[in-house]
Design an enzyme around this catalytic site. Sequence first.
Site, PDB file in Angstrom:
ATOM      1  N   SER A  35       0.480  -1.376   0.168  1.00 12.21           N
ATOM      2  CA  SER A  35      -0.081   0.139   0.102  1.00 12.21           C
ATOM      3  C   SER A  35       1.266   1.761   0.013  1.00 12.21           C
ATOM      4  CB  SER A  35      -1.235  -0.056   1.692  1.00 12.21           C
ATOM      5  OG  SER A  35      -1.736   1.399   1.744  1.00 12.21           O
ATOM      6  N   TYR A  48      -2.390  -0.124  10.220  1.00 10.58           N
ATOM      7  CA  TYR A  48      -2.051  -0.730   8.900  1.00 10.58           C
ATOM      8  C   TYR A  48      -0.538  -0.265   8.573  1.00 10.58           C
ATOM      9  CZ  TYR A  48      -4.306  -0.791   3.953  1.00 10.58           C
ATOM     10  OH  TYR A  48      -4.123  -1.337   2.645  1.00 10.58           O
TER      11      TYR A  48
HETATM   12  N1  LIG Z   1      -8.392   0.173  -1.607  1.00  6.89           N
HETATM   13  C1  LIG Z   1      -7.635   0.601  -1.328  1.00  6.89           C
HETATM   14  O1  LIG Z   1      -7.649   1.874  -1.137  1.00  6.89           O
HETATM   15  C2  LIG Z   1      -6.627  -0.507  -1.292  1.00  6.89           C
HETATM   16  C3  LIG Z   1      -5.428   0.628  -1.128  1.00  6.89           C
HETATM   17  C4  LIG Z   1      -4.011   0.424  -0.792  1.00  6.89           C
HETATM   18  C5  LIG Z   1      -3.959  -1.422  -0.681  1.00  6.89           C
HETATM   19  N2  LIG Z   1      -4.794  -2.000  -0.153  1.00  6.89           N
HETATM   20  C6  LIG Z   1      -5.161  -3.479  -0.083  1.00  6.89           C
HETATM   21  O2  LIG Z   1      -5.523  -4.469  -1.412  1.00  6.89           O
HETATM   22  C7  LIG Z   1      -5.588  -5.480  -0.706  1.00  6.89           C
HETATM   23  C8  LIG Z   1      -7.167  -5.366  -1.280  1.00  6.89           C
HETATM   24  O3  LIG Z   1      -7.829  -5.127  -1.023  1.00  6.89           O
HETATM   25  P1  LIG Z   1      -9.326  -4.535  -0.954  1.00  6.89           P
HETATM   26  O4  LIG Z   1      -9.200  -2.999  -1.411  1.00  6.89           O
HETATM   27  O5  LIG Z   1      -9.185  -5.570  -3.064  1.00  6.89           O
HETATM   28  O6  LIG Z   1     -10.457  -4.804  -0.052  1.00  6.89           O
HETATM   29  P2  LIG Z   1     -11.955  -5.843  -0.415  1.00  6.89           P
HETATM   30  O7  LIG Z   1     -12.584  -5.812  -1.613  1.00  6.89           O
HETATM   31  O8  LIG Z   1     -11.753  -5.769   1.087  1.00  6.89           O
HETATM   32  O9  LIG Z   1     -10.478  -7.730  -0.574  1.00  6.89           O
HETATM   33  C9  LIG Z   1      -9.959  -7.419   0.432  1.00  6.89           C
HETATM   34  C10 LIG Z   1     -10.779  -9.256   0.365  1.00  6.89           C
HETATM   35  O10 LIG Z   1      -9.261  -9.976   1.185  1.00  6.89           O
HETATM   36  C11 LIG Z   1     -10.583 -10.837   1.921  1.00  6.89           C
HETATM   37  N3  LIG Z   1      -9.856 -11.622   4.015  1.00  6.89           N
HETATM   38  C12 LIG Z   1      -9.953 -10.335   4.794  1.00  6.89           C
HETATM   39  N4  LIG Z   1      -9.548 -11.112   5.517  1.00  6.89           N
HETATM   40  C13 LIG Z   1      -9.313 -12.323   4.894  1.00  6.89           C
HETATM   41  C14 LIG Z   1      -8.472 -13.434   5.493  1.00  6.89           C
HETATM   42  N5  LIG Z   1      -8.220 -13.113   6.993  1.00  6.89           N
HETATM   43  N6  LIG Z   1      -7.977 -15.088   4.430  1.00  6.89           N
HETATM   44  C15 LIG Z   1      -8.646 -14.842   3.621  1.00  6.89           C
HETATM   45  N7  LIG Z   1      -9.146 -13.556   2.777  1.00  6.89           N
HETATM   46  C16 LIG Z   1      -9.431 -12.354   3.654  1.00  6.89           C
HETATM   47  C17 LIG Z   1     -11.807 -10.496   1.833  1.00  6.89           C
HETATM   48  O11 LIG Z   1     -12.905 -11.848   1.960  1.00  6.89           O
HETATM   49  P3  LIG Z   1     -13.406 -12.271   2.886  1.00  6.89           P
HETATM   50  O12 LIG Z   1     -13.707 -11.389   4.379  1.00  6.89           O
HETATM   51  O13 LIG Z   1     -14.563 -13.401   2.372  1.00  6.89           O
HETATM   52  O14 LIG Z   1     -12.340 -13.195   3.510  1.00  6.89           O
HETATM   53  C18 LIG Z   1     -11.750  -9.741   0.368  1.00  6.89           C
HETATM   54  O15 LIG Z   1     -11.711 -10.920   0.107  1.00  6.89           O
HETATM   55  C19 LIG Z   1      -5.670  -4.929   0.842  1.00  6.89           C
HETATM   56  O16 LIG Z   1      -4.303  -6.143   1.280  1.00  6.89           O
HETATM   57  C20 LIG Z   1      -5.511  -3.825   0.842  1.00  6.89           C
HETATM   58  O17 LIG Z   1      -4.856  -3.313   2.057  1.00  6.89           O
HETATM   59  C21 LIG Z   1      -6.240  -1.525  -0.702  1.00  6.89           C
END
Ligand SMILES: NC(=O)c1ccc[n+]([C@@H]2O[C@H](COP(=O)([O-])OP(=O)(O)OC[C@H]3O[C@@H](n4cnc5c(N)ncnc54)[C@H](OP(=O)(O)O)[C@@H]3O)[C@@H](O)[C@H]2O)c1
Length: 245
Positions: free
Chosen positions: A142, A155
């Site tokens: 991130s 985070y």
């Molecule tokens: N969106 C942003 O602005 C942003 C920016 C920088 C980095 N990121 C990173 O990108 C990644 C994806 O995030 P996103 O934005 O796409 O959010 P999201 O839509 O909430 O996706 C997160 C995914 O991780 C899964 N997950 C969470 N805890 C888990 C666990 N213990 N075991 C297995 N799966 C798990 C969730 O599914 P379940 O709940 O069904 O397990 C969900 O599919 C994350 O690492 C986040 O930190 C996001």
Amino acid sequence: MSGIQGKVVAITGAGSGIGEATAVHLAERGARLVLAARRRDRLDAVVDGITARGGTATAVVVDVTRREDLRLLTDTAVDRYGRLDVLVSNAGTMAVSPFDDLRQDDWDAMVSTHVTGLLNGIAAALPVFRRQRSGQFVNVGSTAAHVVKSPQAVYAATKTAVKVLTEGLRQEAGPDLRVTLVSPGLTHTEGVGRGAAPDAAATMTRLRDEIAMPPSAVASAIAYAIEQPPGVDVGEITVRPTAQS
Ligand SMILES: NC(=O)c1ccc[n+]([C@@H]2O[C@H](COP(=O)([O-])OP(=O)(O)OC[C@H]3O[C@@H](n4cnc5c(N)ncnc54)[C@H](OP(=O)(O)O)[C@@H]3O)[C@@H](O)[C@H]2O)c1
């Protein structure tokens, strides 16, 4: 093997957001996918969408904080498709809050998902990659690891750990393996603000709705790293909205 066609790619956190967009993007380019998250219904919906369009994908219920679940993920790839070419460690939670709220369960969840979860993936995939003498880790970090913004310290710390672990792994990977860090900025997903302290959640979702980039932007960056020829290792990609400070 170069390009994306035919590669076997396992993706954690593939039921929504960046993981889902990456699955769809790679499936359209001929990858064979093993998709992991905790919610079976969300995974099934992604698999159904991909297979309806002629792609190849299967779902495995995985909690990345559990070692045996990651082994199940890599075993499924090898049993079903005969190999594993890429592990995308993307599962994450953005339940940020000020320290004074003492939300220790959320702190623990970020550490266990981003740090222990990543290590569990490394432990499961590394022996497979060593046996094959090829393989690629793509770890989702991130921009929070670059600029710490309150109240995101926990985070940001876990995502800094992702950055450090990725670089250390790259140094030890040797000539056969590839190791990539993809660091997204604000991306329009349902995870932004989910589980966060109310004020932080309101700020994050407002900013998301104003300036965030689509998750397909991150999917393209991940695909770029995967499609390079075997001897070319894309170390780091940072991709953020132009409006992000
Ligand atoms: N969106 C942003 O602005 C942003 C920016 C920088 C980095 N990121 C990173 O990108 C990644 C994806 O995030 P996103 O934005 O796409 O959010 P999201 O839509 O909430 O996706 C997160 C995914 O991780 C899964 N997950 C969470 N805890 C888990 C666990 N213990 N075991 C297995 N799966 C798990 C969730 O599914 P379940 O709940 O069904 O397990 C969900 O599919 C994350 O690492 C986040 O930190 C996001």
